[in-house]
Design a protein around this motif. Structure first.
Motif, PDB file in Angstrom:
ATOM      1  N   ALA A  39       0.720  -1.146  -0.058  1.00 51.04           N
ATOM      2  CA  ALA A  39       0.135   0.090   0.005  1.00 51.04           C
ATOM      3  C   ALA A  39       0.935   1.295   0.080  1.00 51.04           C
ATOM      4  CB  ALA A  39      -1.010   0.167   1.158  1.00 51.04           C
ATOM      5  N   ARG A  40       1.985   1.241   0.721  1.00 49.37           N
ATOM      6  CA  ARG A  40       3.051   2.336   0.545  1.00 49.37           C
ATOM      7  C   ARG A  40       3.512   2.685  -0.698  1.00 49.37           C
ATOM      8  NH1 ARG A  40       6.979   1.463   5.688  1.00 49.37           N
ATOM      9  NH2 ARG A  40       5.496   1.652   7.523  1.00 49.37           N
ATOM     10  N   ARG A  41       3.674   1.490  -1.552  1.00 52.95           N
ATOM     11  CA  ARG A  41       4.590   1.367  -2.713  1.00 52.95           C
ATOM     12  C   ARG A  41       3.526   2.238  -3.760  1.00 52.95           C
ATOM     13  NH1 ARG A  41       9.632  -1.392  -3.793  1.00 52.95           N
ATOM     14  NH2 ARG A  41      10.304  -1.652  -1.703  1.00 52.95           N
ATOM     15  N   VAL A  42       2.373   1.578  -3.763  1.00 53.05           N
ATOM     16  CA  VAL A  42       1.211   1.948  -4.888  1.00 53.05           C
ATOM     17  C   VAL A  42       0.768   3.118  -4.524  1.00 53.05           C
ATOM     18  CG1 VAL A  42       0.884  -0.173  -5.390  1.00 53.05           C
ATOM     19  CG2 VAL A  42      -0.600   0.621  -3.901  1.00 53.05           C
ATOM     20  N   GLY A  43       0.843   3.735  -3.237  1.00 52.47           N
ATOM     21  CA  GLY A  43       0.335   5.024  -2.935  1.00 52.47           C
ATOM     22  C   GLY A  43      -1.341   5.233  -2.983  1.00 52.47           C
ATOM     23  N   PRO A  44      -1.567   6.511  -2.702  1.00 45.92           N
ATOM     24  CA  PRO A  44      -3.271   6.747  -2.453  1.00 45.92           C
ATOM     25  C   PRO A  44      -3.964   6.466  -4.155  1.00 45.92           C
ATOM     26  CG  PRO A  44      -2.000   8.690  -2.640  1.00 45.92           C
ATOM     27  CD  PRO A  44      -1.001   7.715  -2.415  1.00 45.92           C
ATOM     28  N   THR A  45      -3.408   6.461  -4.934  1.00 47.50           N
ATOM     29  CA  THR A  45      -4.088   6.392  -6.154  1.00 47.50           C
ATOM     30  C   THR A  45      -3.945   4.661  -6.620  1.00 47.50           C
ATOM     31  OG1 THR A  45      -2.128   6.683  -7.634  1.00 47.50           O
ATOM     32  CG2 THR A  45      -3.363   8.612  -7.052  1.00 47.50           C
ATOM     33  N   GLY A  46      -3.225   3.987  -5.766  1.00 47.53           N
ATOM     34  CA  GLY A  46      -3.148   2.329  -5.923  1.00 47.53           C
ATOM     35  C   GLY A  46      -4.214   1.908  -5.073  1.00 47.53           C
ATOM     36  N   LYS A  47      -4.115   0.584  -5.136  1.00 51.55           N
ATOM     37  CA  LYS A  47      -4.867  -0.302  -4.140  1.00 51.55           C
ATOM     38  C   LYS A  47      -4.309  -1.740  -4.014  1.00 51.55           C
ATOM     39  CE  LYS A  47      -8.835  -1.547  -2.008  1.00 51.55           C
ATOM     40  NZ  LYS A  47     -10.188  -1.580  -2.801  1.00 51.55           N
ATOM     41  N   ALA A  48      -4.275  -2.116  -2.613  1.00 45.02           N
ATOM     42  CA  ALA A  48      -3.603  -3.358  -2.209  1.00 45.02           C
ATOM     43  C   ALA A  48      -4.615  -4.205  -1.528  1.00 45.02           C
ATOM     44  CB  ALA A  48      -2.421  -3.125  -1.329  1.00 45.02           C
ATOM     45  N   TYR A  49      -4.828  -5.529  -2.185  1.00 46.18           N
ATOM     46  CA  TYR A  49      -5.889  -6.524  -1.565  1.00 46.18           C
ATOM     47  C   TYR A  49      -4.960  -7.376  -1.074  1.00 46.18           C
ATOM     48  CZ  TYR A  49      -9.741  -4.943  -4.841  1.00 46.18           C
ATOM     49  OH  TYR A  49     -10.519  -4.063  -5.613  1.00 46.18           O
ATOM     50  N   GLY A  50      -5.607  -8.179   0.042  1.00 46.46           N
ATOM     51  CA  GLY A  50      -4.957  -9.260   0.817  1.00 46.46           C
ATOM     52  C   GLY A  50      -6.022 -10.483   0.799  1.00 46.46           C
ATOM     53  N   LEU A  51      -5.628 -11.694   0.239  1.00 44.46           N
ATOM     54  CA  LEU A  51      -6.695 -12.770   0.258  1.00 44.46           C
ATOM     55  C   LEU A  51      -6.082 -13.759   1.314  1.00 44.46           C
ATOM     56  CD1 LEU A  51      -8.957 -14.226  -0.780  1.00 44.46           C
ATOM     57  CD2 LEU A  51      -7.327 -15.161  -2.725  1.00 44.46           C
ATOM     58  N   ASP A  52      -6.830 -14.345   2.305  1.00 49.89           N
ATOM     59  CA  ASP A  52      -6.383 -15.210   3.189  1.00 49.89           C
ATOM     60  C   ASP A  52      -7.576 -16.373   3.719  1.00 49.89           C
ATOM     61  OD1 ASP A  52      -3.764 -15.466   4.816  1.00 49.89           O
ATOM     62  OD2 ASP A  52      -5.343 -16.525   5.944  1.00 49.89           O
ATOM     63  N   ALA A  53      -7.299 -17.457   3.685  1.00 52.76           N
ATOM     64  CA  ALA A  53      -8.698 -18.433   3.853  1.00 52.76           C
ATOM     65  C   ALA A  53      -8.857 -18.406   5.466  1.00 52.76           C
ATOM     66  CB  ALA A  53      -7.988 -19.820   3.331  1.00 52.76           C
ATOM     67  N   THR A  54      -8.071 -18.075   6.345  1.00 55.33           N
ATOM     68  CA  THR A  54      -8.138 -18.201   7.697  1.00 55.33           C
ATOM     69  C   THR A  54      -8.922 -16.708   8.394  1.00 55.33           C
ATOM     70  OG1 THR A  54      -5.970 -19.302   7.849  1.00 55.33           O
ATOM     71  CG2 THR A  54      -6.914 -18.441   9.873  1.00 55.33           C
ATOM     72  N   PRO A  55     -10.010 -16.968   8.855  1.00 56.99           N
ATOM     73  CA  PRO A  55     -10.617 -15.706   9.626  1.00 56.99           C
ATOM     74  C   PRO A  55      -9.796 -14.853  10.546  1.00 56.99           C
ATOM     75  CG  PRO A  55     -12.299 -17.777   9.217  1.00 56.99           C
ATOM     76  CD  PRO A  55     -10.672 -18.325   8.959  1.00 56.99           C
ATOM     77  N   GLU A  56      -9.444 -15.763  11.366  1.00 52.37           N
ATOM     78  CA  GLU A  56      -8.617 -15.097  12.326  1.00 52.37           C
ATOM     79  C   GLU A  56      -7.347 -14.157  11.798  1.00 52.37           C
ATOM     80  OE1 GLU A  56     -10.043 -18.912  14.188  1.00 52.37           O
ATOM     81  OE2 GLU A  56      -9.145 -18.191  12.520  1.00 52.37           O
ATOM     82  N   MET A  57      -6.809 -14.627  10.587  1.00 48.17           N
ATOM     83  CA  MET A  57      -5.868 -13.727  10.004  1.00 48.17           C
ATOM     84  C   MET A  57      -6.441 -12.419   9.449  1.00 48.17           C
ATOM     85  SD  MET A  57      -2.558 -14.638  10.282  1.00 48.17           S
ATOM     86  CE  MET A  57      -1.339 -16.056  10.531  1.00 48.17           C
ATOM     87  N   ILE A  58      -7.646 -12.734   8.998  1.00 48.71           N
ATOM     88  CA  ILE A  58      -8.219 -11.530   8.197  1.00 48.71           C
ATOM     89  C   ILE A  58      -8.539 -10.517   9.289  1.00 48.71           C
ATOM     90  CG2 ILE A  58     -10.384 -10.843   7.019  1.00 48.71           C
ATOM     91  CD1 ILE A  58      -8.658 -12.123   5.138  1.00 48.71           C
ATOM     92  N   GLU A  59      -9.066 -11.141  10.530  1.00 51.34           N
ATOM     93  CA  GLU A  59      -9.262 -10.065  11.563  1.00 51.34           C
ATOM     94  C   GLU A  59      -8.167  -9.448  11.920  1.00 51.34           C
ATOM     95  OE1 GLU A  59     -10.915 -10.438  16.186  1.00 51.34           O
ATOM     96  OE2 GLU A  59     -11.078 -12.077  14.962  1.00 51.34           O
ATOM     97  N   LEU A  60      -6.893 -10.089  12.131  1.00 46.65           N
ATOM     98  CA  LEU A  60      -5.905  -9.553  12.636  1.00 46.65           C
ATOM     99  C   LEU A  60      -5.243  -8.664  11.485  1.00 46.65           C
ATOM    100  CD1 LEU A  60      -3.088  -9.573  14.560  1.00 46.65           C
ATOM    101  CD2 LEU A  60      -2.365 -11.327  13.031  1.00 46.65           C
ATOM    102  N   ALA A  61      -5.330  -8.827  10.302  1.00 46.46           N
ATOM    103  CA  ALA A  61      -4.760  -7.811   9.235  1.00 46.46           C
ATOM    104  C   ALA A  61      -5.723  -6.604   9.176  1.00 46.46           C
ATOM    105  CB  ALA A  61      -4.962  -8.730   7.939  1.00 46.46           C
ATOM    106  N   ARG A  62      -6.860  -6.966   9.169  1.00 51.23           N
ATOM    107  CA  ARG A  62      -7.836  -5.619   9.354  1.00 51.23           C
ATOM    108  C   ARG A  62      -7.554  -4.742  10.471  1.00 51.23           C
ATOM    109  NH1 ARG A  62     -13.421  -8.738   7.616  1.00 51.23           N
ATOM    110  NH2 ARG A  62     -12.669  -8.778   5.116  1.00 51.23           N
TER     111      ARG A  62
END
Length: 259
Positions: free
Chosen positions: A94-117
């Motif tokens: 997200a730092r690299r692509v800046g405010p005009t870019g977008k960074a998606y993260g995909l994970d199968a583990t609900p606990e990891m998604i919660e932690l990442a958010r």
């Protein structure tokens, strides 16, 4: 989907759910034998600059390289991290692509998604989005991202051809793949490979370099390189995988200007 693929998925989700809980509890988590970290190239130690990142993202970093650097991200690009875990690579992207870019993260583990958010909120990152799903079935449209990255996760899938085919599908024409992964030496019998994977603790049916190249070609990538970086143990190695999607489908050429 085969029972084996489902069983591997379930095992990965369970294991990484426990690791996410440990990270949330303030523990430094590792997913390999401790001696595998002695060269300082696994987890958050593999990054040049983690200044300003939440402690939770650093504690949950379980990769084998730095795909953000590997992918050469540019401002304004859209990037997808396969198996985003605690979100360290997404936040760095997200730092690299800046405010005009977008960074998606995909994970199968609900606990990891919660932690990442939670880590993204703490970091104040507004150009990130974490998706719950499987890397074999990416919940994004065709041709929707410029770059696909991944950090020591593709090796966890029991259906690697599907993962690479899905990565190819969601990339825009001319898009690129830049991942850190684990590869195996040629000539290992199944027992030798299984023993090496057990020691590293983060591989399922590790590919050799030749097998990886064949799957990249099968998925449709036309340009690819695989570069070994560090030895994970005597027969498994961290590697950087670069690949590119053709700018146009085979046989399709842009129209010529003029008559």
């Amino acid at each position: 989907m085969s029972e084996n693929v489902e069983a591997v998925r379930a095992g990965v989700v369970t294991r990484y759910g426990e690791l996410a809980k440990a990270a949330q509890a303030g523990k430094q988590v590792i997913d390999c034998e401790p001696q595998e970290f002695t060269d300082g190239c696994f987890g958050s130690a593999g990054y040049d600059d983690t200044t300003g990142l939440p402690d939770g993202a650093l504690r949950a970093s379980l990769g084998c390289g730095n795909p953000v650097t590997v992918a050469d991200l540019q401002p304004g690009e859209t990037v997808l991290d396969l198996g985003s875990g605690g979100g360290i690579d997404v936040l760095l992207s997200a730092r690299r692509v800046g405010p005009t870019g977008k960074a998606y993260g995909l994970d199968a583990t609900p606990e990891m998604i919660e932690l990442a958010r939670a880590n993204a909120t703490e970091a104040g990152a507004t150009n990130v989005e974490f998706l719950h799903g499987h890397i074999e079935d990416i919940p994004l449209p065709d041709g929707s991202v410029d770059v696909v990255i991944s950090n020591c996760v593709i090796n966890l899938s029991a259906d690697k051809p599907r993962v690479l085919a899905e990565a190819f599908r969601v990339l825009k024409p001319g898009g690129r793949l830049g991942v850190s992964d684990v590869i195996a030496d040629d000539g290992l019998d199944p027992a030798q490979r299984a023993e090496a994977e057990h020691l590293v603790g983060c591989s399922v049916g590790t590919l050799t370099e030749a097998e990886y190249r064949a799957l990249l070609a099968e998925a449709g990538f036309t340009t690819y390189t695989i570069t070994r970086t560090h030895a994970a143990n005597g027969v498994l190695h961290s590697a950087i995988v670069h690949a590119s999607k053709p700018s146009a489908p085979p046989g399709v050429h842009p129209p010529h200007a003029g008559g």
